[in-house]
Design an enzyme around this catalytic site. Structure first.
Site, PDB file in Angstrom:
ATOM      1  N   ASP A  17       0.835  -1.207   0.000  1.00 22.24           N
ATOM      2  CA  ASP A  17       0.000   0.000   0.000  1.00 22.24           C
ATOM      3  C   ASP A  17       0.868   1.254   0.000  1.00 22.24           C
ATOM      4  O   ASP A  17       2.001   1.245   0.488  1.00 22.24           O
ATOM      5  CB  ASP A  17      -0.926  -0.032   1.228  1.00 22.24           C
ATOM      6  CG  ASP A  17      -2.128   0.884   1.055  1.00 22.24           C
ATOM      7  OD1 ASP A  17      -2.400   1.309  -0.088  1.00 22.24           O
ATOM      8  OD2 ASP A  17      -2.785   1.172   2.071  1.00 22.24           O
ATOM      9  N   ASN A  65     -10.805  -2.985  -5.646  1.00 17.36           N
ATOM     10  CA  ASN A  65     -10.075  -1.928  -6.366  1.00 17.36           C
ATOM     11  C   ASN A  65     -10.730  -1.540  -7.704  1.00 17.36           C
ATOM     12  O   ASN A  65     -10.409  -0.508  -8.277  1.00 17.36           O
ATOM     13  CB  ASN A  65      -8.613  -2.319  -6.605  1.00 17.36           C
ATOM     14  CG  ASN A  65      -7.752  -2.269  -5.352  1.00 17.36           C
ATOM     15  OD1 ASN A  65      -6.807  -3.051  -5.195  1.00 17.36           O
ATOM     16  ND2 ASN A  65      -8.054  -1.343  -4.432  1.00 17.36           N
TER      17      ASN A  65
HETATM   18  C1  IPE Z   1      -5.134  -3.012  -0.358  1.00 16.19           C
HETATM   19  O1  IPE Z   1      -4.898  -1.664  -0.504  1.00 16.19           O
HETATM   20  C2  IPE Z   1      -5.176  -3.666  -1.708  1.00 16.19           C
HETATM   21  C3  IPE Z   1      -3.893  -3.806  -2.379  1.00 16.19           C
HETATM   22  C4  IPE Z   1      -2.738  -3.516  -1.854  1.00 16.19           C
HETATM   23  C5  IPE Z   1      -3.960  -4.356  -3.705  1.00 16.19           C
HETATM   24  P1  IPE Z   1      -6.106  -0.614  -0.609  1.00 16.19           P
HETATM   25  O2  IPE Z   1      -5.477   0.711  -0.748  1.00 16.19           O
HETATM   26  O3  IPE Z   1      -7.041  -1.027  -1.682  1.00 16.19           O
HETATM   27  O4  IPE Z   1      -6.819  -0.795   0.787  1.00 16.19           O
HETATM   28  P2  IPE Z   1      -7.775   0.185   1.596  1.00 16.19           P
HETATM   29  O5  IPE Z   1      -8.798   0.695   0.619  1.00 16.19           O
HETATM   30  O6  IPE Z   1      -6.939   1.290   2.133  1.00 16.19           O
HETATM   31  O7  IPE Z   1      -8.357  -0.652   2.683  1.00 16.19           O
HETATM   32  C1  IPE Z   2      -1.596   0.154  -3.388  1.00 14.34           C
HETATM   33  O1  IPE Z   2      -1.344   1.511  -3.398  1.00 14.34           O
HETATM   34  C2  IPE Z   2      -1.695  -0.403  -4.770  1.00 14.34           C
HETATM   35  C3  IPE Z   2      -3.038  -0.868  -5.140  1.00 14.34           C
HETATM   36  C4  IPE Z   2      -4.076  -0.911  -4.364  1.00 14.34           C
HETATM   37  C5  IPE Z   2      -3.193  -1.330  -6.506  1.00 14.34           C
HETATM   38  P1  IPE Z   2      -2.538   2.560  -3.344  1.00 14.34           P
HETATM   39  O2  IPE Z   2      -2.849   3.005  -4.733  1.00 14.34           O
HETATM   40  O3  IPE Z   2      -3.695   2.030  -2.574  1.00 14.34           O
HETATM   41  O4  IPE Z   2      -1.843   3.740  -2.538  1.00 14.34           O
HETATM   42  P2  IPE Z   2      -2.555   4.786  -1.597  1.00 14.34           P
HETATM   43  O5  IPE Z   2      -3.256   4.044  -0.521  1.00 14.34           O
HETATM   44  O6  IPE Z   2      -3.508   5.556  -2.467  1.00 14.34           O
HETATM   45  O7  IPE Z   2      -1.439   5.631  -1.087  1.00 14.34           O
HETATM   46 MG    MG Z   3      -4.217   2.234  -0.600  1.00 14.69          MG
END
Ligand code: IPE
Ligand code: IPE
Ligand code: MG
Length: 245
Positions: A17, A65
């Site tokens: 994340d 996602n």
């Molecule tokens: C978890 O991250 C999913 C992945 C790393 C693919 P998210 O960014 O989607 O999670 P939330 O929304 O903060 O719970």
């Molecule tokens: C995790 O990084 C990658 C995916 C969920 C694909 P994020 O895109 O969720 O990063 P933040 O949470 O917006 O920083």
């Molecule tokens: Mg995220």
């Protein structure tokens, strides 16, 4: 990723994340962070190989996602496709078996083809396992396992933990010993719900694109300081006193 050492987790799961935040801080769109995130996966996979971690599960795209802006989803899918195409030869050469956990429906036919090709080509590799969790949800995985049980006509009295475990997406993977979440959020976000029952959890503030081998080593050192009880009484607690009564 060979060479088993008792102090090294056999399987590490990573909730990668923070790509969006990393990009935003630099004044770029999220896709810029996702690209940097792919480079981090390469570093960490190599680190796992070096340190003797046999299996690495990376959470690349959750079933939730899809609710992100269309342009971001499209950029991510393009990135996954292109990365798989580019990295497959190298992974295969290093003897890494690639598996992909998640629902295939919802993915484009060309993405599905790319996945099947990578999985089939590396199926007999034994140096390590890279489990890419793509269009993955822990709940969806359990729903899919239950659907298989019903389809196979398994009677209720034969449904036990092993019946469910053997119908998960990658049944032969050991449960993760350690799950790392980057970017500071203390939640599992639907990752490996069944398999993480007794995983050690580690949350780090480091954003995923900044995560490197040193962070991996620090995470393993932290893991080594934990006492895993699995609901029982470890020897040293019994030796220390009246805990057996
Ligand atoms: C978890 O991250 C999913 C992945 C790393 C693919 P998210 O960014 O989607 O999670 P939330 O929304 O903060 O719970
Ligand atoms: C995790 O990084 C990658 C995916 C969920 C694909 P994020 O895109 O969720 O990063 P933040 O949470 O917006 O920083
Ligand atoms: Mg995220």
């Amino acid at each position: 990723m060979q060479g088993l050492d008792a102090s090294v987790p056999r399987h590490i799961g990573i909730i990668m994340d923070g790509n969006g935040r990393w990009a935003r801080r630099r004044g770029h769109p999220a896709s810029f962070g996702h690209r940097a995130g792919v480079r981090a996966i390469k570093r960490v996979l190599e680190g796992c190989e070096e340190l003797g971690v046999h299996a690495l599960s990376v959470y690349a795209f959750s079933t939730e996602n899809w609710s992100r802006p269309r342009a971001e989803v499209r950029a991510l899918m393009r990135l996954f496709h292109e990365t798989m195409q580019r990295e497959i030869d190298e992974m295969h050469r290093r003897g890494v078996r690639i598996v992909v956990s998640g629902r295939r429906d919802g993915l484009s036919p060309r993405m599905r083809d790319r996945i099947e090709e990578a999985v089939a080509r590396t199926a007999r590799n034994t140096n390590g396992v890279l489990n890419v969790c793509l269009n993955y949800g822990g709940r969806a995985e359990l729903v899919d396992a239950v659907r298989r049980l019903v389809k196979e006509g398994v009677p209720a009295n034969q449904i036990d933990e092993s019946a469910i475990a053997s119908r998960l997406y990658v049944p032969d993977l050991p449960d993760p010993d350690l799950i790392i979440r980057t970017a500071g959020e203390s939640r599992v976000s639907n990752f490996l719900l069944w398999q993480s029952a007794y995983s050690e959890l580690l949350v780090t503030e480091t954003l995923w694109p900044d995560f490197g081998v040193e962070d991996l080593k620090a995470a393993i050192a932290d893991y080594n300081s934990r006492i895993r009880r699995f609901g029982g009484r470890p020897e040293h607690e019994l030796a220390a006193g009246n805990a057996s009564r």
